[in-house]
Structure formats: C-alpha cells, structure tokens
Design a protein around this motif. Structure first.
Motif, mmCIF file in Angstrom:
data_model
loop_
_atom_site.group_PDB
_atom_site.id
_atom_site.type_symbol
_atom_site.label_atom_id
_atom_site.label_comp_id
_atom_site.label_asym_id
_atom_site.label_seq_id
_atom_site.Cartn_x
_atom_site.Cartn_y
_atom_site.Cartn_z
ATOM 1 N N THR A 186 0.837 -1.215 0.000
ATOM 2 C CA THR A 186 0.000 0.000 0.000
ATOM 3 C C THR A 186 0.859 1.246 0.000
ATOM 4 N N SER A 187 1.946 1.223 0.761
ATOM 5 C CA SER A 187 2.834 2.394 0.805
ATOM 6 C C SER A 187 3.493 2.623 -0.556
ATOM 7 N N GLN A 188 3.806 1.529 -1.275
ATOM 8 C CA GLN A 188 4.376 1.671 -2.615
ATOM 9 C C GLN A 188 3.358 2.277 -3.572
ATOM 10 N N LEU A 189 2.112 1.811 -3.485
ATOM 11 C CA LEU A 189 1.064 2.368 -4.342
ATOM 12 C C LEU A 189 0.864 3.854 -4.071
ATOM 13 N N HIS A 190 0.853 4.231 -2.802
ATOM 14 C CA HIS A 190 0.672 5.644 -2.463
ATOM 15 C C HIS A 190 1.826 6.488 -3.001
ATOM 16 N N GLN A 191 3.042 5.971 -2.881
ATOM 17 C CA GLN A 191 4.203 6.713 -3.382
ATOM 18 C C GLN A 191 4.126 6.861 -4.904
ATOM 19 N N LEU A 192 3.735 5.796 -5.593
ATOM 20 C CA LEU A 192 3.612 5.851 -7.049
ATOM 21 C C LEU A 192 2.494 6.805 -7.480
ATOM 22 N N LEU A 193 1.409 6.831 -6.725
ATOM 23 C CA LEU A 193 0.327 7.772 -7.016
ATOM 24 C C LEU A 193 0.773 9.210 -6.793
ATOM 25 N N ASP A 194 1.539 9.436 -5.734
ATOM 26 C CA ASP A 194 2.038 10.789 -5.451
ATOM 27 C C ASP A 194 2.978 11.260 -6.563
ATOM 28 N N ILE A 195 3.851 10.373 -7.021
ATOM 29 C CA ILE A 195 4.780 10.744 -8.103
ATOM 30 C C ILE A 195 3.997 11.044 -9.377
ATOM 31 N N ALA A 196 3.023 10.183 -9.702
ATOM 32 C CA ALA A 196 2.194 10.420 -10.896
ATOM 33 C C ALA A 196 1.469 11.754 -10.792
ATOM 34 N N SER A 197 0.972 12.068 -9.610
ATOM 35 C CA SER A 197 0.267 13.332 -9.409
ATOM 36 C C SER A 197 1.179 14.522 -9.686
ATOM 37 N N GLN A 198 2.430 14.439 -9.228
ATOM 38 C CA GLN A 198 3.382 15.517 -9.466
ATOM 39 C C GLN A 198 3.712 15.650 -10.956
ATOM 40 N N ILE A 199 3.809 14.517 -11.647
ATOM 41 C CA ILE A 199 4.026 14.565 -13.096
ATOM 42 C C ILE A 199 2.857 15.264 -13.770
ATOM 43 N N HIS A 200 1.651 14.884 -13.373
ATOM 44 C CA HIS A 200 0.445 15.413 -14.023
ATOM 45 C C HIS A 200 0.209 16.890 -13.705
ATOM 46 N N LYS A 201 0.812 17.385 -12.634
ATOM 47 C CA LYS A 201 0.688 18.810 -12.292
ATOM 48 C C LYS A 201 1.625 19.684 -13.114
ATOM 49 N N SER A 202 2.621 19.076 -13.749
ATOM 50 C CA SER A 202 3.579 19.839 -14.551
ATOM 51 C C SER A 202 2.867 20.429 -15.760
ATOM 52 N N LYS A 203 3.173 21.671 -16.081
ATOM 53 C CA LYS A 203 2.476 22.363 -17.167
ATOM 54 C C LYS A 203 3.467 22.965 -18.162
ATOM 55 N N PRO A 204 4.090 22.129 -18.987
ATOM 56 C CA PRO A 204 5.007 22.675 -19.993
ATOM 57 C C PRO A 204 4.260 23.528 -21.016
ATOM 58 N N GLU A 205 4.865 24.619 -21.422
ATOM 59 C CA GLU A 205 4.221 25.491 -22.413
ATOM 60 C C GLU A 205 4.108 24.784 -23.765
ATOM 61 N N GLU A 206 5.132 24.052 -24.121
ATOM 62 C CA GLU A 206 5.109 23.265 -25.349
ATOM 63 C C GLU A 206 5.669 21.887 -25.033
ATOM 64 N N TYR A 207 5.190 20.884 -25.755
ATOM 65 C CA TYR A 207 5.700 19.531 -25.515
ATOM 66 C C TYR A 207 5.591 18.736 -26.814
ATOM 67 N N PRO A 208 6.587 17.873 -27.090
ATOM 68 C CA PRO A 208 6.523 17.078 -28.329
ATOM 69 C C PRO A 208 5.258 16.229 -28.394
ATOM 70 N N GLU A 209 4.670 16.152 -29.587
ATOM 71 C CA GLU A 209 3.469 15.332 -29.772
ATOM 72 C C GLU A 209 3.785 13.850 -29.596
ATOM 73 N N ASN A 210 4.992 13.439 -29.986
ATOM 74 C CA ASN A 210 5.462 12.064 -29.807
ATOM 75 C C ASN A 210 4.532 11.039 -30.464
ATOM 76 N N MET A 211 3.964 11.421 -31.613
ATOM 77 C CA MET A 211 2.938 10.580 -32.218
ATOM 78 C C MET A 211 3.483 9.274 -32.785
ATOM 79 N N GLU A 212 4.693 9.271 -33.308
ATOM 80 C CA GLU A 212 5.231 8.018 -33.862
ATOM 81 C C GLU A 212 5.325 6.939 -32.786
#
Length: 272
Positions: A129-155
C-alpha cells in the motif's frame, strides 16, 4: 557515433570529450557496463576516476527488438520530460540531467546507484500500500507539470497503440501467448472474440491518440520504476506526451492487478 557495451573505452572517451562532457586530461574512464536490461535504448553505466553516470542513446529501432522500427528522436522526448517535471516535489524521484547532445542522440543522467528494477514485483506477487501511495504521489506531481510546449510524440504513441489496443485482441496472431503461460492462448480467445468489448477498446485507443492537456509518463509500469530501500524512482519517460491522467493511472492499476492477481489495489488507487 553509436555507443554500446562493446565500444572501446577510448572511443567512448573521445565521444564524451567531443560533446564537452569530460576532459581526458583530468578524468579517465575506468569501466563501462550495462546497468540493466534496457528495452528501447542503449543504456550504459560509466565509471571514471571521479564519478559514475548513465548514458542513454536512442537508435532508429527498439534496442531489444531490432526488427521493430522506432523514432530515434525519442531520447529528445525523454530529455523534455525531465525538464518539464523539474520541481522540488518530484526531483527526489527522477535522475538529474547531466548533459543532452542532439547530434549523437545522447542523454547523460545521474547514476541512481544500487537500485532494483521493480519488475521483481511480478515474482513476489505483492505490491505494498505504501508503494502504491508513493507511485500515485509521483504520478500526481508529473500530471501537475504544465510545460508550455511539448513534443506530440505521435510516432511512438502509434507504436504503443498497436501493442496495447490492437495486437493483443487479434484472433489470429504470430505471437503465441502459450509461450508466456500454457493455456493463455485459449483463455484469450474469449476476449479476442468479444466484438462489443473490442469496440470499447477501440474507443479508448482513439482517446489515447488524441491530444490532452496533462503531461503523462506514458509507460507507468514496474519496468519504469526503480526502488532503493523504501524510496522509488521513475525513469524511461520516452513514451511521454500530453494526454489524459487516466491513462497513467489505468496502467498502474492494471499492473497492480497483474502483480497480485486480485483487485484489492484498485480500491487503494481509487481512494488515493
């Protein structure tokens, strides 16, 4: 110049000197090794008389499966990801960028040291459970990042789309599931024959390919997680893109079920 574990120390030294990363007059390479089994890119741990660091280099194909073509620019996407998520909350969970060189498709990163690839969770059949919480917290921090531009990475997304939403559900496939586990091929046929299910999967796949406003890691599973004691690092974000947070969290949830063979972790994720 392409590097790998068979490249001589002298040639690697010349390459790193040419991009201004080491000065051979003051720093000598002592050893070169593979820190683990990389899938997409060449990954090398280089030790010198002063430090240790990790070099990643992309190719126009998947390193582990050379018959699969992949965009060589994916290392640039990884570089952009680490820049985009550089904030105090997440810095302890990602390697520091030491140098990026576009001409050689090289990304040089901090060596995280004696870490374990968290694919071991599949063998242990347990994720705490502690691992899941840590992984959720890290994902949340990633998702809060707001780059002005970012590669589409479509390929790379199109490649991933095929392997997540299309190929596993073909009735006829060159890949034998029984090679993974005896009897799996027959079990899969029920899902591969369910046209209603496949229509819903297709809808989710189209959403994956659509543009969103949330920065995703894009490959949020145990092979991209590293542990050192109770601490978790997240690496290998070459599949990252601007999409919808549910994708990263859905991949986390799916692998928690694959690891434990039950849905207990799903409630933790929902409440997290």
């Amino acid at each position: 110049m392409y590097l790998d574990v068979t490249t001589s120390i002298a040639e690697i030294g010349i390459c790193l000197n040419n991009i201004g990363f080491i000065d051979p007059k003051h720093e000598q390479i002592l050893s070169v090794e593979k820190p683990g089994e990389g899938n997409m890119n060449v990954v090398l741990r280089i030790r010198t008389n002063k430090r240790s660091f990790v070099v990643k280099q992309s190719r126009p194909f998947v390193q582990k499966y050379p018959q699969i073509m992949a965009p060589i620019g994916r290392i640039y996407v990884e570089y952009q990801f680490y820049q985009a998520v550089s904030n105090k909350a997440i810095e302890p969970h990602i390697p520091e960028i030491l140098r990026y060189n576009t001409d050689n498709h090289l990304l040089i990163l901090e060596d995280l040291g004696d870490c374990k690839d968290m694919s071991y969770l599949y063998d242990e059949r347990n994720i705490g459970t502690s691992q899941l919480h840590q992984l959720l917290d890290i994902a949340s921090q990633i998702h809060k990042s707001k780059p002005e531009e970012y590669p589409e990475n479509m390929e790379l997304r199109l490649l991933n789309h095929q392997h997540i939403f299309v190929l596993p559900f073909l009735k006829e496939s060159d890949f034998s599931l029984n090679a993974i586990q005896e009897g799996l091929q027959e079990l899969a046929l029920r899902y591969r024959s369910d046209e209603t299910l496949k229509k819903e999967i297709s809808k989710v796949g189209q959403q994956y390919l659509s543009q969103g406003n949330t920065l995703l890691h894009g490959d949020y599973y145990p092979g991209s997680w590293m542990s050192k004691g109770d601490h978790i690092y997240v690496i290998d974000p070459e599949f990252s893109f601007m999409g919808f947070a549910e994708f990263d969290i859905g991949v986390l949830a799916a692998h928690s079920i694959l690891i434990t063979m039950n849905i207990d972790g799903l409630q933790t994720i929902k409440s997290g």
